[in-house]
Design a protein around this motif. Structure first.
Motif, PDB file in Angstrom:
ATOM      1  N   TRP A 161     -22.929 -29.394  14.046  1.00  0.00           N
ATOM      2  CA  TRP A 161     -21.967 -29.604  13.706  1.00  0.00           C
ATOM      3  C   TRP A 161     -21.921 -30.326  12.051  1.00  0.00           C
ATOM      4  CZ3 TRP A 161     -21.787 -33.075  18.566  1.00  0.00           C
ATOM      5  CH2 TRP A 161     -21.647 -32.353  19.786  1.00  0.00           C
ATOM      6  N   ARG A 162     -20.927 -30.608  11.678  1.00  0.00           N
ATOM      7  CA  ARG A 162     -20.465 -31.000  10.275  1.00  0.00           C
ATOM      8  C   ARG A 162     -21.458 -32.221  10.073  1.00  0.00           C
ATOM      9  NH1 ARG A 162     -14.647 -28.993   8.925  1.00  0.00           N
ATOM     10  NH2 ARG A 162     -14.259 -31.446   8.670  1.00  0.00           N
ATOM     11  N   LYS A 163     -21.534 -32.446   8.938  1.00  0.00           N
ATOM     12  CA  LYS A 163     -22.280 -33.608   8.621  1.00  0.00           C
ATOM     13  C   LYS A 163     -21.999 -34.839   8.711  1.00  0.00           C
ATOM     14  CE  LYS A 163     -25.844 -33.906   4.923  1.00  0.00           C
ATOM     15  NZ  LYS A 163     -26.356 -33.527   3.848  1.00  0.00           N
ATOM     16  N   SER A 184     -20.487 -36.118  11.497  1.00  0.00           N
ATOM     17  CA  SER A 184     -21.000 -36.472  13.042  1.00  0.00           C
ATOM     18  C   SER A 184     -22.312 -36.867  12.958  1.00  0.00           C
ATOM     19  CB  SER A 184     -20.702 -35.111  13.787  1.00  0.00           C
ATOM     20  OG  SER A 184     -21.453 -35.475  15.106  1.00  0.00           O
ATOM     21  N   TRP A 185     -22.413 -38.339  13.363  1.00  0.00           N
ATOM     22  CA  TRP A 185     -23.668 -38.800  13.709  1.00  0.00           C
ATOM     23  C   TRP A 185     -24.425 -38.201  14.767  1.00  0.00           C
ATOM     24  CZ3 TRP A 185     -20.057 -43.055  12.374  1.00  0.00           C
ATOM     25  CH2 TRP A 185     -20.360 -43.731  11.242  1.00  0.00           C
ATOM     26  N   ILE A 186     -23.615 -38.058  15.880  1.00  0.00           N
ATOM     27  CA  ILE A 186     -24.294 -37.367  17.045  1.00  0.00           C
ATOM     28  C   ILE A 186     -24.871 -35.947  16.515  1.00  0.00           C
ATOM     29  CG2 ILE A 186     -24.072 -36.246  19.339  1.00  0.00           C
ATOM     30  CD1 ILE A 186     -21.906 -38.385  19.778  1.00  0.00           C
ATOM     31  N   GLY A 187     -24.368 -34.948  15.658  1.00  0.00           N
ATOM     32  CA  GLY A 187     -24.784 -33.890  15.421  1.00  0.00           C
ATOM     33  C   GLY A 187     -25.822 -34.112  14.495  1.00  0.00           C
ATOM     34  N   GLU A 188     -26.053 -35.000  13.639  1.00  0.00           N
ATOM     35  CA  GLU A 188     -27.297 -35.337  12.562  1.00  0.00           C
ATOM     36  C   GLU A 188     -28.418 -35.654  13.230  1.00  0.00           C
ATOM     37  OE1 GLU A 188     -27.185 -34.360   8.986  1.00  0.00           O
ATOM     38  OE2 GLU A 188     -25.803 -33.150  10.274  1.00  0.00           O
ATOM     39  N   ASP A 189     -28.196 -36.362  14.435  1.00  0.00           N
ATOM     40  CA  ASP A 189     -29.142 -36.871  15.315  1.00  0.00           C
ATOM     41  C   ASP A 189     -29.796 -35.831  16.079  1.00  0.00           C
ATOM     42  OD1 ASP A 189     -30.697 -38.896  16.667  1.00  0.00           O
ATOM     43  OD2 ASP A 189     -29.621 -38.688  18.492  1.00  0.00           O
ATOM     44  N   THR A 212     -35.893 -24.087   6.035  1.00  0.00           N
ATOM     45  CA  THR A 212     -34.891 -23.572   4.868  1.00  0.00           C
ATOM     46  C   THR A 212     -34.163 -22.356   5.179  1.00  0.00           C
ATOM     47  OG1 THR A 212     -36.883 -24.266   3.539  1.00  0.00           O
ATOM     48  CG2 THR A 212     -35.008 -23.598   2.221  1.00  0.00           C
ATOM     49  N   GLY A 213     -33.021 -22.510   4.990  1.00  0.00           N
ATOM     50  CA  GLY A 213     -32.030 -21.425   5.168  1.00  0.00           C
ATOM     51  C   GLY A 213     -31.555 -21.008   6.593  1.00  0.00           C
ATOM     52  N   LEU A 214     -32.242 -21.802   7.521  1.00  0.00           N
ATOM     53  CA  LEU A 214     -32.314 -21.618   9.065  1.00  0.00           C
ATOM     54  C   LEU A 214     -31.085 -22.642   9.636  1.00  0.00           C
ATOM     55  CD1 LEU A 214     -35.974 -21.119   9.969  1.00  0.00           C
ATOM     56  CD2 LEU A 214     -34.024 -19.501  10.299  1.00  0.00           C
ATOM     57  N   ALA A 215     -30.470 -23.321   8.875  1.00  0.00           N
ATOM     58  CA  ALA A 215     -29.636 -24.324   9.428  1.00  0.00           C
ATOM     59  C   ALA A 215     -28.055 -23.942   9.047  1.00  0.00           C
ATOM     60  CB  ALA A 215     -29.870 -25.855   9.262  1.00  0.00           C
ATOM     61  N   SER A 216     -27.267 -24.311  10.011  1.00  0.00           N
ATOM     62  CA  SER A 216     -25.808 -24.112   9.674  1.00  0.00           C
ATOM     63  C   SER A 216     -25.040 -25.395  10.362  1.00  0.00           C
ATOM     64  CB  SER A 216     -25.368 -22.870  10.370  1.00  0.00           C
ATOM     65  OG  SER A 216     -23.996 -22.506  10.063  1.00  0.00           O
TER      66      SER A 216
END
Lengths: 346, 346
Positions: free
Chosen positions: A203-205, A207-212, A229-233
């Motif tokens: 999820w977008r940055k 979102s705490w849950i998403g970053e976790d 690198t380059g593998l995350a969206s």
DNA sequence: TTGAAAGCGCTAACAC
DNA sequence: GTGTTAGCGCTTTCAA
């Protein structure tokens, strides 16, 4: 009074009261009350007599009267907001089932209320001021939780399902599932199956849950010396976003596996694979998060991180009993580890 | 009393009572009660004064006291049983959301309770005898409904979501969705798109709901002079059953379309089509029932009969208000028509 | 139009 | 151990 109007064998006009039982057993009302609440205070033979009268009359204490006297309702308030994102409300559903069941065992019922989805406090205040519930279970903490802070200032007992991301050392009771551990589990599982280029769709940055959850993927990759690198969206939590993000990642980084922050996103990946004639599980592995109905039913089955919601409910009720006990136990913070539901997609 | 211990600007130790408001407004407790419940009885200036005091103190009537006095809890009991068959509990979830929302507008809250899934009466009795709820919403009528009969003998107010299949002219209030009409709609839709050999995959014969839905398919086929022989299958409600049933039907009757009694079965059909390299929607059309999450997320989208659960909730609360009103309105029976959510599979 | 009295059914506190 | 008294906060008489 109800006594004289009650005809044996017919449906009673009003339920029997303490006084009815007392009269029948030939004791005082207080003794009946004790028989119900502190049976060890009675002499065995008195107890038996009272219990017989209770059984014969089918007596059960009147809730309203007991609530008024004890200043407690044995009700737990839970805000049941209209369906939120994608598959998330399926999780909520499973959680509510567990909570209802666990609460019952602890002598509580669950009171559902709703409120304007845009106002996180709606509904809480009225229930609190009217003393309609003893405590709350707060579930919508994903945006930060003003409810928690507000309830704290009101000294209202509550347990949060979800960490206070914006204030990690908040003293209130909470129970949460370790999303990072779940994604680490998923990623490690893929690494063990030989994958090296494992992509992340989250999820977008903000979102705490998403970053976790993302941190779990990063951790597993690093632990095995794999590049990220380059593998995350980072995208919106929709099937469509999952589809486009995976298409881009496949074109630019050629991953052999995807770990997703939700089953919804994972479904998007499956769509892309199907469009490109690549078989999930054989050509490209996919793991989702939440073990939703969809994950179980879609072909070839979507491997997914499963939250231990039954255990969450148990911990929450445990924490609640602590808060409401005499004397109250101090609030606890509990972090549970999810498991991985293995299916065809990996 | 709470009066002296309350420090302005701090969190009150106990919520204000009628007496607090009365003192502040310089009237009797009774006048405050009237201001809340029968404002038209007060002189305008008294009313304003009382209302100001209420606002300043943040007064809200104590639920327990009011419940005890009025012998009503403004609570509606709903048995929330652990997840049943396949996608069915997603429907339940959507229904509960609507019910909570609609109840709130009518001044009621929803109390969830659970009970041994094998005992259809579990949980009802205690809540009734302890006067914890004013009425029930009975949802688990799919097996016939002993609850309904039992509640009737207890004179407990309730509204059923689901018809009394075993006793169609039962006098109690119920609201249901016309499954036959839904499947007729689905079948007619397929006929209009040019299909002629349309197969049915439904539940086993002992399911009233299943037979009802099947009747809709039969009706539409007959109305258009189409044969149904050899085109129907009755199985368990699982993906696996849907898959095998559709495989057999394709082999033996070569249908160009399937109407299914559930999204779960429809998913099974999609699996078969994928196995055989046939594209849903293009080569073979598929329609499910319940418009679950799965139908929305799966590729290429599953056309599905959608129950108007929001409207069901509205009708149920309406019926409930009728039963609990003074004087009570006679119970109503309401049958609602579903709609068709069109997607790629047809 | 407002107030006083009674009591809903229960349990805490205390006396016996 | 058991009974008596009082009162939780509210609304329903009924009287002023």
């Amino acid at each position: 009074m109800s006594g004289p109007t009650r005809i044996p064998g017919r449906v009673p006009a009003a339920p029997p009261t303490l006084a009815d039982v007392a009269e029948r057993a030939g004791v005082s009302r207080q003794t009946v009350s004790n028989a119900v609440n502190n049976p060890e205070l009675l002499r065995p033979d008195t107890l038996t007599r009272v219990q017989e009268a209770i059984a014969e009359l089918g007596y059960l204490p009147n809730r309203a009267a007991r609530n008024l006297r004890t200043r407690s309702s044995h009700l737990i308030g839970l805000r049941f907001s209209p369906a939120q994102e994608g598959t998330a409300n399926a999780t909520m559903d499973r959680f509510v089932h567990s909570l209802v069941e666990t609460s019952r065992e602890a002598g509580y019922h669950v009171l559902l209320f709703s409120g304007d989805p845009r106002d996180p406090l709606a509904g809480y205040d009225d229930l609190l001021r009217s003393t309609a519930v003893d405590a709350f279970v707060v579930t919508d903490t994903y945006l930060g939780n003003p409810q928690a802070r507000w309830l704290e200032t009101r000294r209202a007992p509550f347990v949060a399902f979800g960490r206070p991301w914006d204030k990690p050392d908040a003293p209130h009771a909470w129970v949460d599932v370790d999303g990072a551990a779940g994604c680490e589990l998923a990623t490690t599982h893929l690494i063990e199956r030989g994958h090296r280029r494992i992509a992340w769709i989250g999820w977008r940055k903000d979102s705490w849950i998403g970053e976790d959850r993302r941190a779990g993927w990063t951790r597993a990759m690093r632990a095995h010396g794999l590049a990220t690198t380059g593998l995350a969206s980072r995208v919106e939590d929709t099937v469509h976003s999952g589809r486009s993000a995976s298409a881009v990642l496949l074109d630019e980084a050629d991953p052999t596996a995807f770990v997703c922050a939700s089953d919804t996103l994972a479904m998007g990946v499956l769509h892309t694979l199907e469009e490109r004639g690549r078989t999930p599980g054989r050509d490209v592995a996919v793991v989702g998060f939440d073990d939703s109905q969809v994950a179980q039913v879609v072909r070839p089955g979507l491997t997914s991180v499963r939250q231990p919601l039954e255990q969450v409910a148990v911990e929450i009720v445990e924490a609640l009993s602590g808060l409401l006990g005499h004397p109250p136990r101090p609030p606890r913070q509990v972090l549970l580890t999810p498991t991985l539901a293995l299916r065809g997609s990996s």
